[in-house]
Design a protein around this motif. Sequence first.
Motif, PDB file in Angstrom:
ATOM      1  N   VAL A 217      17.670  -3.570  20.168  1.00 10.67           N
ATOM      2  CA  VAL A 217      18.798  -4.078  19.602  1.00 10.67           C
ATOM      3  C   VAL A 217      19.119  -5.414  19.635  1.00 10.67           C
ATOM      4  O   VAL A 217      18.933  -5.803  20.999  1.00 10.67           O
ATOM      5  CB  VAL A 217      20.160  -3.177  20.181  1.00 10.67           C
ATOM      6  N   PHE A 218      19.331  -6.086  18.594  1.00  9.73           N
ATOM      7  CA  PHE A 218      19.346  -7.543  18.779  1.00  9.73           C
ATOM      8  C   PHE A 218      20.970  -7.858  18.351  1.00  9.73           C
ATOM      9  O   PHE A 218      21.305  -7.247  17.308  1.00  9.73           O
ATOM     10  CB  PHE A 218      18.549  -8.207  17.702  1.00  9.73           C
ATOM     11  N   LEU A 219      21.669  -8.564  18.939  1.00  7.30           N
ATOM     12  CA  LEU A 219      23.014  -9.110  18.716  1.00  7.30           C
ATOM     13  C   LEU A 219      22.949 -10.499  17.910  1.00  7.30           C
ATOM     14  O   LEU A 219      22.482 -11.390  18.444  1.00  7.30           O
ATOM     15  CB  LEU A 219      23.850  -9.269  19.942  1.00  7.30           C
ATOM     16  N   CYS A 220      23.680 -10.260  16.693  1.00 13.05           N
ATOM     17  CA  CYS A 220      23.421 -11.434  15.887  1.00 13.05           C
ATOM     18  C   CYS A 220      24.806 -11.832  15.234  1.00 13.05           C
ATOM     19  O   CYS A 220      25.822 -11.142  15.532  1.00 13.05           O
ATOM     20  CB  CYS A 220      22.593 -11.306  14.628  1.00 13.05           C
ATOM     21  N   ASN A 221      24.894 -12.988  14.848  1.00 11.94           N
ATOM     22  CA  ASN A 221      26.086 -13.428  13.788  1.00 11.94           C
ATOM     23  C   ASN A 221      25.482 -14.190  12.542  1.00 11.94           C
ATOM     24  O   ASN A 221      25.314 -15.382  12.499  1.00 11.94           O
ATOM     25  CB  ASN A 221      26.926 -14.471  14.605  1.00 11.94           C
ATOM     26  N   PHE A 222      25.129 -13.223  11.559  1.00  9.40           N
ATOM     27  CA  PHE A 222      24.474 -13.835  10.391  1.00  9.40           C
ATOM     28  C   PHE A 222      25.246 -14.837   9.745  1.00  9.40           C
ATOM     29  O   PHE A 222      24.716 -15.696   9.280  1.00  9.40           O
ATOM     30  CB  PHE A 222      24.121 -12.752   9.529  1.00  9.40           C
ATOM     31  N   SER A 223      26.427 -14.689   9.701  1.00  8.03           N
ATOM     32  CA  SER A 223      27.609 -15.891   9.033  1.00  8.03           C
ATOM     33  C   SER A 223      27.173 -17.460   9.576  1.00  8.03           C
ATOM     34  O   SER A 223      27.452 -17.983   8.898  1.00  8.03           O
ATOM     35  CB  SER A 223      28.721 -15.375   9.062  1.00  8.03           C
ATOM     36  N   GLU A 224      26.817 -17.362  10.641  1.00  5.01           N
ATOM     37  CA  GLU A 224      26.645 -18.755  11.521  1.00  5.01           C
ATOM     38  C   GLU A 224      25.036 -19.090  11.414  1.00  5.01           C
ATOM     39  O   GLU A 224      24.852 -20.206  12.348  1.00  5.01           O
ATOM     40  CB  GLU A 224      27.457 -18.978  12.668  1.00  5.01           C
ATOM     41  N   MET A 225      24.201 -18.227  10.855  1.00  2.00           N
ATOM     42  CA  MET A 225      23.025 -18.612  11.258  1.00  2.00           C
ATOM     43  C   MET A 225      22.447 -19.111   9.911  1.00  2.00           C
ATOM     44  O   MET A 225      22.848 -19.377   8.872  1.00  2.00           O
ATOM     45  CB  MET A 225      22.143 -17.182  11.349  1.00  2.00           C
TER      46      MET A 225
ATOM     47  N   PRO B 168      20.685 -19.481   6.670  1.00  2.00           N
ATOM     48  CA  PRO B 168      20.630 -18.130   5.775  1.00  2.00           C
ATOM     49  C   PRO B 168      18.968 -17.928   5.618  1.00  2.00           C
ATOM     50  O   PRO B 168      18.507 -16.674   5.679  1.00  2.00           O
ATOM     51  CB  PRO B 168      20.958 -18.888   4.273  1.00  2.00           C
ATOM     52  N   GLU B 169      18.027 -18.689   5.875  1.00  2.00           N
ATOM     53  CA  GLU B 169      16.900 -18.460   5.884  1.00  2.00           C
ATOM     54  C   GLU B 169      16.363 -17.408   7.367  1.00  2.00           C
ATOM     55  O   GLU B 169      15.630 -16.394   7.012  1.00  2.00           O
ATOM     56  CB  GLU B 169      15.653 -19.553   5.776  1.00  2.00           C
ATOM     57  N   ALA B 170      16.984 -17.828   8.427  1.00  2.00           N
ATOM     58  CA  ALA B 170      16.631 -17.237   9.654  1.00  2.00           C
ATOM     59  C   ALA B 170      17.172 -15.735   9.439  1.00  2.00           C
ATOM     60  O   ALA B 170      16.734 -14.700  10.050  1.00  2.00           O
ATOM     61  CB  ALA B 170      17.150 -17.969  10.668  1.00  2.00           C
ATOM     62  N   ALA B 171      18.534 -15.667   8.966  1.00  2.00           N
ATOM     63  CA  ALA B 171      19.251 -14.363   8.937  1.00  2.00           C
ATOM     64  C   ALA B 171      18.596 -13.547   8.001  1.00  2.00           C
ATOM     65  O   ALA B 171      18.588 -12.292   8.263  1.00  2.00           O
ATOM     66  CB  ALA B 171      20.693 -14.659   8.336  1.00  2.00           C
ATOM     67  N   SER B 172      17.774 -13.886   6.747  1.00  2.00           N
ATOM     68  CA  SER B 172      17.313 -13.319   5.956  1.00  2.00           C
ATOM     69  C   SER B 172      16.036 -12.535   6.557  1.00  2.00           C
ATOM     70  O   SER B 172      15.537 -11.399   6.391  1.00  2.00           O
ATOM     71  CB  SER B 172      16.890 -13.968   4.753  1.00  2.00           C
ATOM     72  N   VAL B 173      15.421 -13.286   7.521  1.00  2.00           N
ATOM     73  CA  VAL B 173      14.198 -13.040   7.840  1.00  2.00           C
ATOM     74  C   VAL B 173      14.371 -11.834   8.908  1.00  2.00           C
ATOM     75  O   VAL B 173      13.679 -10.658   8.896  1.00  2.00           O
ATOM     76  CB  VAL B 173      13.184 -14.121   8.924  1.00  2.00           C
ATOM     77  N   ILE B 174      15.607 -11.951   9.828  1.00  2.00           N
ATOM     78  CA  ILE B 174      16.039 -10.819  10.709  1.00  2.00           C
ATOM     79  C   ILE B 174      16.307  -9.585  10.028  1.00  2.00           C
ATOM     80  O   ILE B 174      16.055  -8.310  10.204  1.00  2.00           O
ATOM     81  CB  ILE B 174      16.906 -11.380  11.674  1.00  2.00           C
ATOM     82  N   LYS B 175      17.408  -9.763   9.034  1.00  2.56           N
ATOM     83  CA  LYS B 175      17.727  -8.648   8.193  1.00  2.56           C
ATOM     84  C   LYS B 175      16.575  -7.962   7.563  1.00  2.56           C
ATOM     85  O   LYS B 175      16.654  -6.740   7.417  1.00  2.56           O
ATOM     86  CB  LYS B 175      18.787  -9.102   6.944  1.00  2.56           C
TER      87      LYS B 175
ATOM     88  N   SER C  66      13.431  -7.628   8.393  1.00  5.26           N
ATOM     89  CA  SER C  66      12.508  -7.325   9.425  1.00  5.26           C
ATOM     90  C   SER C  66      13.047  -6.094  10.270  1.00  5.26           C
ATOM     91  O   SER C  66      12.201  -5.350  10.520  1.00  5.26           O
ATOM     92  CB  SER C  66      11.993  -8.335  10.235  1.00  5.26           C
ATOM     93  N   CYS C  67      14.451  -5.838  10.273  1.00  9.67           N
ATOM     94  CA  CYS C  67      15.050  -4.900  11.123  1.00  9.67           C
ATOM     95  C   CYS C  67      15.031  -3.509  10.247  1.00  9.67           C
ATOM     96  O   CYS C  67      15.252  -3.575   8.923  1.00  9.67           O
ATOM     97  CB  CYS C  67      16.355  -5.346  11.356  1.00  9.67           C
ATOM     98  N   SER C  68      14.811  -2.242  10.859  1.00  2.00           N
ATOM     99  CA  SER C  68      15.133  -0.954  10.395  1.00  2.00           C
ATOM    100  C   SER C  68      16.382  -0.777  10.089  1.00  2.00           C
ATOM    101  O   SER C  68      16.494   0.062   9.187  1.00  2.00           O
ATOM    102  CB  SER C  68      14.479  -0.229  11.325  1.00  2.00           C
ATOM    103  N   GLY C  69      17.402  -1.421  10.817  1.00  2.00           N
ATOM    104  CA  GLY C  69      18.853  -0.919  10.395  1.00  2.00           C
ATOM    105  C   GLY C  69      19.783  -2.140  10.956  1.00  2.00           C
ATOM    106  O   GLY C  69      19.343  -2.935  11.712  1.00  2.00           O
ATOM    107  N   VAL C  70      20.729  -2.149  10.261  1.00  2.00           N
ATOM    108  CA  VAL C  70      21.713  -3.349  10.454  1.00  2.00           C
ATOM    109  C   VAL C  70      23.163  -2.773  10.682  1.00  2.00           C
ATOM    110  O   VAL C  70      23.513  -2.076   9.587  1.00  2.00           O
ATOM    111  CB  VAL C  70      21.996  -4.510   9.638  1.00  2.00           C
ATOM    112  N   ILE C  71      23.869  -3.026  11.680  1.00  2.00           N
ATOM    113  CA  ILE C  71      25.141  -2.295  11.713  1.00  2.00           C
ATOM    114  C   ILE C  71      26.039  -3.690  11.969  1.00  2.00           C
ATOM    115  O   ILE C  71      25.914  -4.553  12.690  1.00  2.00           O
ATOM    116  CB  ILE C  71      25.316  -1.542  12.998  1.00  2.00           C
ATOM    117  N   ARG C  72      27.192  -3.793  10.997  1.00  2.00           N
ATOM    118  CA  ARG C  72      27.908  -5.049  10.966  1.00  2.00           C
ATOM    119  C   ARG C  72      29.285  -4.400  11.555  1.00  2.00           C
ATOM    120  O   ARG C  72      29.900  -3.299  11.183  1.00  2.00           O
ATOM    121  CB  ARG C  72      28.106  -5.543   9.588  1.00  2.00           C
TER     122      ARG C  72
END
Length: 475
Positions: A412-420, A422-429, A431-437
Amino acid sequence: MNMTTVTGIPGLDYILNGGIPTHSQVVLEGAPGTGKTTLGMQFLMHGAVSCGESGLYITFEELPAMIYRSMESFGWNIRELERQNKLQVICISPSVFMNEMMSAGSTVSRILETMSCRRIVIDSVSLYKQFAEEAPSFRKAFYSLTNLLRKFQITSLLISENQSSPEGEAPVEHYVADGVIRLSLKPFQSEYRLRKLEVLKMRNSKFLEGEHAYRIMNNGIYVLPTMTMVEEMAMNDKHDRLSTGIEMLDRALGGGIPRGSVFAIDTNSRANYRYMLNSIFTKAMESNVNCVIQLSSLTNVKQFMAMMGKYNIPIRELLEDGRLQLIEFYKRLETPESVDWVSDLSGLQGEQLLDSLNMVIDKCTKNAALEGKEMMLKFDLYSIANEQGIQAALQLFRQEHKRALAEGHTYVFLCNFSEMQPEAASVIKRSCSGVIRTWVDEVYQYVQVVKSPLGRITPPMMVENIEQIPYIRLL
């Protein structure tokens, strides 16, 4: 218990939570060419062929012969069903039909009784409306129609063209009918149009909100619910899931977080994500899963132990037995004894930090392997990005994602995609099996599963604080 009438249209019954409420009157509206007639006849065909429910199709425009020919392209033999008294097509003028509906013992009423009719499609109430000189007159006539259908305990689809008043108000039939289903054609990639179905209303019944794509196939209409994406079959073949401890979240995830998957929780400083994380890891430890948790910048060791103590788990015993390992990036250790079960990486930077972190995780995973245990690990990529830079956060993510695939641990990775970036956020999203916002909008907090191994995306769910474990409930 409310009874439902199965439409037989793939995808639509799923959206309607089983089908149309039995004996209800549902407006089916859409522009010309959206497939209203096809959907209506498919509804009657399924009733007659598969459910033993006779049906009546009343048309104000097309002659029966025209409808027969149109439906033959889907392989539907309407004439044969008429011979069996399972389905009838009647062409009648709106004015005659209106008079029939307003008088007792009418021809249409006798047909309904003779057929023991259980389903009806009327095409269309828009033409029916033209013969009512004023809106109050149509409202009275429409009420009479729906009351007659209720009297005969018939489940009905009432076809209508898209209409609204000059003031933009919904048409009368939207208020009177039990449900409203809208078909539409939306621009798609500039050159195409995408067919969309939306349930606007369904009285006394739950349904899946939003616009859902549909296709007119060789055998009729097929609806693809918007919450359905391509499933990851390998992930779905896993038998076990780790419960999150939160009922609605487990339901959205098909029972919980799949073992061996990688999830991201997308949040920000306004949203309280701790109860959700605490519940997830509490349930993992209750399932005899070893855990590694990187403490965030907002939570020290004492605070973490106090929070986890509320979940009725032997937190100190788990720490001392090595079943739970904490990782500290910040210089704030409170007591000497805490060093035994906290890996102190404070003050380390760059490659030195990542190498030391890798050694800690290697040790934990090897110990778990020797004991035949699985693991769940949590890292705060947002704080790592702030302290060490986004490239360090990405390097850690890639390293642990690779480990997850190789060794089958759950992350489980804690993220804040809005402040990352865009390229980094896209890689994580990606690659992940699931994203809970989870986020806060004005005074309410929301949770939404925006990606899952089942391919499901949920509507936003409101967060309610409760006094019992897990201390939050999703609505």
